[in-house]
Design a protein around this motif. Structure first.
Motif, PDB file in Angstrom:
ATOM      1  N   LEU A 156      46.846  71.665  -5.866  1.00  0.00           N
ATOM      2  CA  LEU A 156      46.549  72.910  -5.161  1.00  0.00           C
ATOM      3  C   LEU A 156      47.793  73.471  -4.480  1.00  0.00           C
ATOM      4  N   MET A 157      48.590  72.592  -3.873  1.00  0.00           N
ATOM      5  CA  MET A 157      49.807  73.046  -3.200  1.00  0.00           C
ATOM      6  C   MET A 157      50.870  73.509  -4.196  1.00  0.00           C
ATOM      7  N   SER A 158      50.732  73.122  -5.451  1.00  0.00           N
ATOM      8  CA  SER A 158      51.698  73.496  -6.492  1.00  0.00           C
ATOM      9  C   SER A 158      51.347  74.799  -7.202  1.00  0.00           C
ATOM     10  N   MET A 159      50.175  75.334  -6.951  1.00  0.00           N
ATOM     11  CA  MET A 159      49.746  76.533  -7.675  1.00  0.00           C
ATOM     12  C   MET A 159      50.714  77.699  -7.508  1.00  0.00           C
ATOM     13  N   GLY A 160      51.221  77.893  -6.308  1.00  0.00           N
ATOM     14  CA  GLY A 160      52.140  79.010  -6.057  1.00  0.00           C
ATOM     15  C   GLY A 160      53.397  78.912  -6.893  1.00  0.00           C
ATOM     16  N   LYS A 161      53.918  77.711  -7.015  1.00  0.00           N
ATOM     17  CA  LYS A 161      55.111  77.492  -7.838  1.00  0.00           C
ATOM     18  C   LYS A 161      54.805  77.820  -9.293  1.00  0.00           C
ATOM     19  N   MET A 162      53.645  77.405  -9.754  1.00  0.00           N
ATOM     20  CA  MET A 162      53.273  77.651 -11.144  1.00  0.00           C
ATOM     21  C   MET A 162      53.043  79.143 -11.397  1.00  0.00           C
ATOM     22  N   VAL A 163      52.479  79.840 -10.420  1.00  0.00           N
ATOM     23  CA  VAL A 163      52.262  81.280 -10.562  1.00  0.00           C
ATOM     24  C   VAL A 163      53.602  81.983 -10.712  1.00  0.00           C
ATOM     25  N   ARG A 164      54.576  81.612  -9.891  1.00  0.00           N
ATOM     26  CA  ARG A 164      55.916  82.221  -9.977  1.00  0.00           C
ATOM     27  C   ARG A 164      56.600  81.871 -11.291  1.00  0.00           C
ATOM     28  N   ASP A 165      56.529  80.593 -11.680  1.00  0.00           N
ATOM     29  CA  ASP A 165      57.230  80.134 -12.880  1.00  0.00           C
ATOM     30  C   ASP A 165      56.626  80.672 -14.167  1.00  0.00           C
ATOM     31  N   ASP A 166      55.297  80.873 -14.177  1.00  0.00           N
ATOM     32  CA  ASP A 166      54.617  81.300 -15.400  1.00  0.00           C
ATOM     33  C   ASP A 166      54.220  82.764 -15.376  1.00  0.00           C
ATOM     34  N   ALA A 167      54.857  83.564 -14.534  1.00  0.00           N
ATOM     35  CA  ALA A 167      54.499  84.973 -14.451  1.00  0.00           C
ATOM     36  C   ALA A 167      54.601  85.620 -15.827  1.00  0.00           C
ATOM     37  N   GLY A 168      53.518  86.196 -16.260  1.00  0.00           N
ATOM     38  CA  GLY A 168      53.500  86.892 -17.548  1.00  0.00           C
ATOM     39  C   GLY A 168      53.208  86.012 -18.740  1.00  0.00           C
ATOM     40  N   ALA A 169      53.146  84.693 -18.571  1.00  0.00           N
ATOM     41  CA  ALA A 169      52.921  83.792 -19.710  1.00  0.00           C
ATOM     42  C   ALA A 169      51.506  83.944 -20.271  1.00  0.00           C
ATOM     43  N   ASN A 170      50.533  84.085 -19.413  1.00  0.00           N
ATOM     44  CA  ASN A 170      49.144  84.246 -19.844  1.00  0.00           C
ATOM     45  C   ASN A 170      48.499  85.292 -18.940  1.00  0.00           C
TER      46      ASN A 170
END
Length: 172
Positions: free
Chosen positions: A36-50
């Motif tokens: 849950l605490m990692s979601m923000g990092k994943m949102v930034r890193d995968d912007a536009g991927a899906n």
């Protein structure tokens, strides 16, 4: 776990990966907390991927992030502290293969399912259940996280020493 929203599914996948990388014998609630605490990092890193699920994940993350800000917590600090705590407790050794949820994690998901009601389980449902009854390790990390953030805080406004401010007679 097909009844998870994209945000909850992302947190779950991160939790499974965290448990696997740590060599844990099972996926614990603490691994899900890291997810849950990692979601923000994943949102930034995968912007536009899906793009289809990205908006939904971003919405779920923003709700969690807002609550963390209100309570004075930084998700990066919490994620790192939890990893350190899990290392301190010692990683279990597991055989190669599929990693499953621990009984405590299964019970946690059962409570989150009830919290979600008839709709799909969201990351916000998972977060709400964790915060309503955190495990001992999560409670310790939350307390330590606030101390870490407080130590780094700077005053909002630096005022030079002033005789007017220093004289208590002028305060009414």
């Amino acid at each position: 776990m097909t009844d998870l929203t994209p945000g909850a599914n992302l947190a779950w996948k991160i939790a499974a990966l965290e448990a696997q990388q740590a060599g844990a014998g099972a996926i614990e609630v603490e691994h899900l907390f890291i997810g849950l605490m990692s979601m923000g990092k994943m949102v930034r890193d995968d912007a536009g991927a899906n793009p289809g699920s990205a908006e939904e994940i971003t919405g779920e993350w923003e709700a969690i992030h807002s609550l963390l800000e209100i309570t004075g917590h930084d998700p990066v600090v919490l994620r790192r502290l939890m990893r350190t705590e899990l290392k301190r407790e010692g990683a279990g050794h597991r055989d190669a293969g599929i990693i499953h949820r621990s009984p405590a994690c299964r019970e946690f998901f059962s409570r989150a399912r009830k919290h979600a009601g008839s709709s799909h389980m969201t990351a916000n449902d998972l977060f709400s259940v964790i915060m309503s009854s955190p495990t001992g390790a999560i409670a310790a990390v939350l307390a330590e996280g606030r101390r870490c953030i407080a130590a780094d805080r700077k005053p909002d406004l630096l005022l030079p020493p002033s005789p007017t401010l220093m004289n208590s007679d002028n305060i009414t």
